[in-house]
Design an enzyme around this catalytic site. Structure first.
Site, short mmCIF file in Angstrom:
data_model
loop_
_atom_site.label_atom_id
_atom_site.label_comp_id
_atom_site.label_asym_id
_atom_site.label_seq_id
_atom_site.Cartn_x
_atom_site.Cartn_y
_atom_site.Cartn_z
N SER A 684 0.80 -1.23 0.00
CA SER A 684 0.00 0.00 0.00
C SER A 684 0.83 1.27 0.00
O SER A 684 0.29 2.36 -0.10
CB SER A 684 -0.95 0.01 1.20
OG SER A 684 -0.22 0.06 2.41
N LYS A 727 -6.39 3.94 8.57
CA LYS A 727 -5.48 4.87 7.90
C LYS A 727 -6.05 6.28 7.88
O LYS A 727 -5.35 7.26 8.16
CB LYS A 727 -5.19 4.38 6.48
CG LYS A 727 -4.36 3.10 6.45
CD LYS A 727 -4.14 2.60 5.04
CE LYS A 727 -3.28 1.33 5.03
NZ LYS A 727 -3.06 0.81 3.67
#
Length: 826
Positions: A684, A727
């Protein structure tokens, strides 16, 4: 009365002094002494060099190593040194004989040893009928004392009887008695022999009374021990006789009791048949045989199990919801699943127990939630920890052929629960291991399979036991260590880490009241400010759960309790962000914060750790070189591959970015992720590294208020990632309010609290070009990467003074910049 002394003896004399510890030397007493102190040894040497006389006086406290004149009794004994022997360790053994009493008048100044000026005390020679009677009484009392005290030899009694001097009699007897130092010193200081004998007589009478009591106690204890031993011996004989006469009758009674239990016990038909067969075998055996014990234990185990004993479920869904909400904050998915089960149970009346697997980081409440489920459903609760279990027999038991065989933990726990439908928690199911004794996770396949566990077969029982009514709940921190077939049999429910708001609410509603009560400050006026809780969360804990938060709150309240004890309960306490360090010390962790200005080659990434979401900055430096790419920061294989994919994307877009096609061969690139001791991995961070690379190569700063996440492909596509909620919350926590995400992750925005989404700008992208337009500080984002740009001459950059270390200075080449793409609706 007359005195046997002359004027010469009363004249003061100067003699060396030897301080004594825990001993009094009387006249006419010969005693060996071990001397180790330097001053004392010097005093003995001085005495040996003169007339061998030395003053022997006791210290008031034996532990004093360097006594002063005030630490030494004023009355002592002038002694004569008979023998002096030096030992190898430097100490001296001396044999001295007490001669006469003496009073210390003063200490003469001397640095090497004690020297005193003493006056000998007159020794009155008293003769009267009264003193004769007193001497006889003392003789008789001492004789009684010797009879009771075995530590004094009988020869002492004979030597005492020959003494007719009252003064010497008193000194000889007192030296043999076990008296306190103060009592002995008191007798030494008494000049009159009559008074000395009277004191001695009183002390001996007191000692005799104590010795008589001790003798009584010893006699009583001895009799009691003899009585106990006698009773034990007779009981053993009685049992042996009874066994010989009536053991068959006792065994027959036991068989009858077992038959009655089997008749009344509700269990399966197979179990009834098996137990009756075992009982028939038991009747034919000798009651003392080893096989009979094995059979009897087996029957006891079968009869002790709750075959059809069940508790009544509470099917009131609203009440169950109230209980779950009262004991746990949030965790809506698992609560909904339990309420669904109760609702279906109320309608169907027969439903197989669900098999749930709660997966989440430590401290989020998995184990305590299982207890709450038992409370809400009205079932009994039983817990089995599987951490470190490596033997398959722990689950399924041992066969009866082994000595000391027992059923497995599943059957044992059901016996402990006392019902056939408890909430059964299998804790830490991901911590099991395997070895030569078998695989316990394979044994759990039958236990946790709703289609098979209605006929669970334990090796010890060798009977089918119905586990279908049991509500099995397993817990784990991660799924990767749980075998896939076992995962397939369970309904997996992910318990994510708590958000900051959830932690604050849990602390206010649950943790603070609980810790106030446990630390005894429930009635104290304590105002726990919300920002103080946030300060503890940010700077003193780093976790997904609330276990450490609870620990830190407990520390604060213990400090408050200490002040309450000192100042009283009327004091009001305010826990503010400013005084949290007073209670908990300096900050343990630093929370992620954005840079103060836009930087070249520095981009904010987002990551998920076991503690929740976090900011993951990527730093890239470009230096003149030969095409070497360096990756540091303890990166895993997948992350390193993402870095190479990002590099390949930049090379494929070199012309559009205004770079020469061979730019990579003229520079060295260093990609670094700070906090190098922490392992990092995952795809990611691909878009983060690509953006930082573009910034470093183009000399265009990255916006400091933007964070991003997404996997990059060689063609520049941005692929979806996991952990979006954590996140985005990490970015919000770090005061970064623009987040770039893959377009396919828009569906995950519903999991993010609305209060967070209201202040966040979420930019959903499909391609890396969109990421660069949104993240780089450029003037015309609409035209950026849509028309050819002038190539950057890296040889000119090398010659120029422009820094290449990620500084924020702009390149002399004018570069257009872009406004970020508009956020997707959410």
């Amino acid at each position: 009365m007359f005195f046997k002394s002359d004027d010469k003896k009363k004249t003061p004399r100067t003699i060396p002094l030897l301080p004594l510890r825990d001993i009094i030397v009387f006249p006419h007493m010969v005693v060996p002494l071990f001397v180790g102190r330097e001053k004392s040894i010097n005093a003995l040497e001085q005495a040996m060099n003169t007339d061998k006389e030395i003053v022997l006086s006791a210290q008031k406290k034996a532990k004093t190593n360097d006594p002063t004149p005030d630490d030494i009794f004023a009355v002592g004994t002038i002694g004569q040194i008979i023998q002096l022997l030096r030992l190898p360790d430097g100490t001296v053994k001396v044999l001295v004989e007490g001669k006469r009493r003496a009073r210390i008048r003063k200490f003469v100044a001397n640095e090497e040893f004690f020297v005193v000026e003493v006056e000998e005390l007159a020794e009155p020679n008293e003769k009267s009928v009264e003193i004769e009677a007193l001497m006889r009484s003392v003789h008789q009392t001492f004789e009684n004392y010797v009879k009771l005290n075995k530590r004094i030899p009988p020869e002492m009694l004979i030597s005492v009887q020959t003494i007719d001097d009252p003064a010497r009699l008193a000194d000889t007897i007192v030296a043999a008695l076990s008296l306190k130092l103060v009592d002995k010193q008191s007798i030494l200081e008494t000049e009159s022999p009559t008074k000395r004998l009277e004191k001695l007589f009183e002390l001996m009478q007191a000692e005799i009374e104590i010795l008589q009591v001790e003798k009584k106690i010893r006699t009583r204890v001895k009799k009691q021990m003899e009585k106990t031993q006698k009773e034990y011996y007779l009981n053993e004989q009685m049992q042996a006789i009874q066994k010989e006469l009536g053991e068959r009758d006792e065994f027959k009674n036991e068989i009858q009791e077992l038959e009655e239990k089997i008749k009344n016990k509700k269990m399966s038909k197979e179990a009834h048949t098996k137990v009756r067969k075992e009982l028939k075998k038991l009747k034919m055996m000798s009651p003392m045989s080893a096989e009979a014990t094995v059979v009897r234990n087996y029957i006891d185990w079968v009869l002790s199990l709750p075959w059809e004993d069940k508790t009544q479920d509470k099917l009131d869904v609203k009440e169950a919801e109230k209980v779950l909400d009262l004991e746990h904050y949030g965790l809506q998915k698992i609560k909904e699943r339990i309420l669904e089960y109760l609702a279906v149970q109320a309608l169907v009346h027969k439903l197989k127990g669900p098999i749930l697997c709660l997966v989440g980081p430590p401290g989020v409440g998995k184990t305590s939630l299982a207890k709450s489920i038992a409370h809400a459903t009205g079932r009994r609760f039983v817990r089995l920890s599987l951490g470190g279990v490596r033997d398959e027999a722990e689950i399924r038991g041992h066969r009866r052929t082994y000595i000391g065989a027992l059923p497995g933990k599943i059957i044992q726990s059901l016996k402990k629960a006392g019902s056939n439908n408890p909430v059964f928690l299998l804790d830490e199911v991901d911590k099991m291991s395997t070895d030569f004794r078998g695989d316990p996770s394979a044994a759990l396949l039958e236990v946790l399979d709703p289609e098979q566990n209605s006929a669970f077969n334990d090796h010890y029982l060798d009977l089918d036991y119905d586990l279908s009514d049991v509500m099995f709940i397993t817990t784990a921190n991660s799924l990767h260590s749980i075998p896939v077939p076992l995962q397939d049999r369970m309904e997996i429910i992910q318990l994510p880490g708590y958000t900051e708001w959830e932690k604050v609410s849990i602390a206010q509603q649950y943790l603070i009241p609980k810790e106030q009560e446990q630390n005894g400050v429930k009635d104290v006026d304590i105002e726990f400010h919300e920002q103080a809780i946030r300060t503890i969360i940010h700077h003193y804990t780093k976790e997904a759960g609330v276990r450490n938060l609870e620990r830190e709150i407990s520390t604060v309240l213990r400090k408050v309790a200490k002040e309450v004890v000192s100042t009283g309960k009327d004091t009001k306490f305010k826990i503010l962000p400013t005084n949290v360090p007073k209670f908990l010390g300096v900050h343990k962790f630093r929370s992620g914060r954005p840079e103060e200005k836009d930087e070249i080659g520095l981009c904010n990434g987002l990551a998920v750790t076991m503690h929740g979401g976090d900011i993951l900055p990527s730093e890239i430096t470009v230096m003149p070189g030969k095409g070497k790419v360096t990756l540091t920061g303890k990166l895993g294989d997948v992350m390193q591959e993402s870095a190479h994919a990002a590099m390949s994307y930049i090379r494929s877009r070199a012309e559009s970015l205004g770079l020469s096609n061979d730019f990579y061969s003229k520079v060295d690139i260093h990609i670094h992720f700070p906090e190098g001791a922490i392992p990092k991995d995952g795809p990611s961070a691909g878009v983060t590294m690509a953006t930082a690379l573009a910034s470093a190569l183009l000399r265009i700063p990255v916006r400091k208020d933007v964070a991003m996440t997404g996997e990059i492909t060689l063609r520049g596509r941005v692929l979806p990632i996991g952990g979006l909620k954590d996140k985005v919350l990490a970015a919000h926590r770090a005061d970064i309010y623009t987040v770039i995400i893959p377009k396919e992750n828009r569906k995950d925005l519903k999991d993010i609290p609305k209060k967070v989404l209201r202040v966040m700008k979420i930019i959903a992208v499909d391609h890396m070009d969109e990421v660069l337009r949104a993240a780089l500080r450029i003037e015309n984002p609409e035209t950026f990467l849509r028309e050819p740009s002038r190539a950057v001459d890296w040889r000119a950059v090398e010659r120029s003074a422009a820094p290449l270390d990620g500084g924020s200075e702009r390149s002399p080449t004018p570069t257009p910049t872009v406004v970020p793409a508009q956020p997707e609706p959410h």
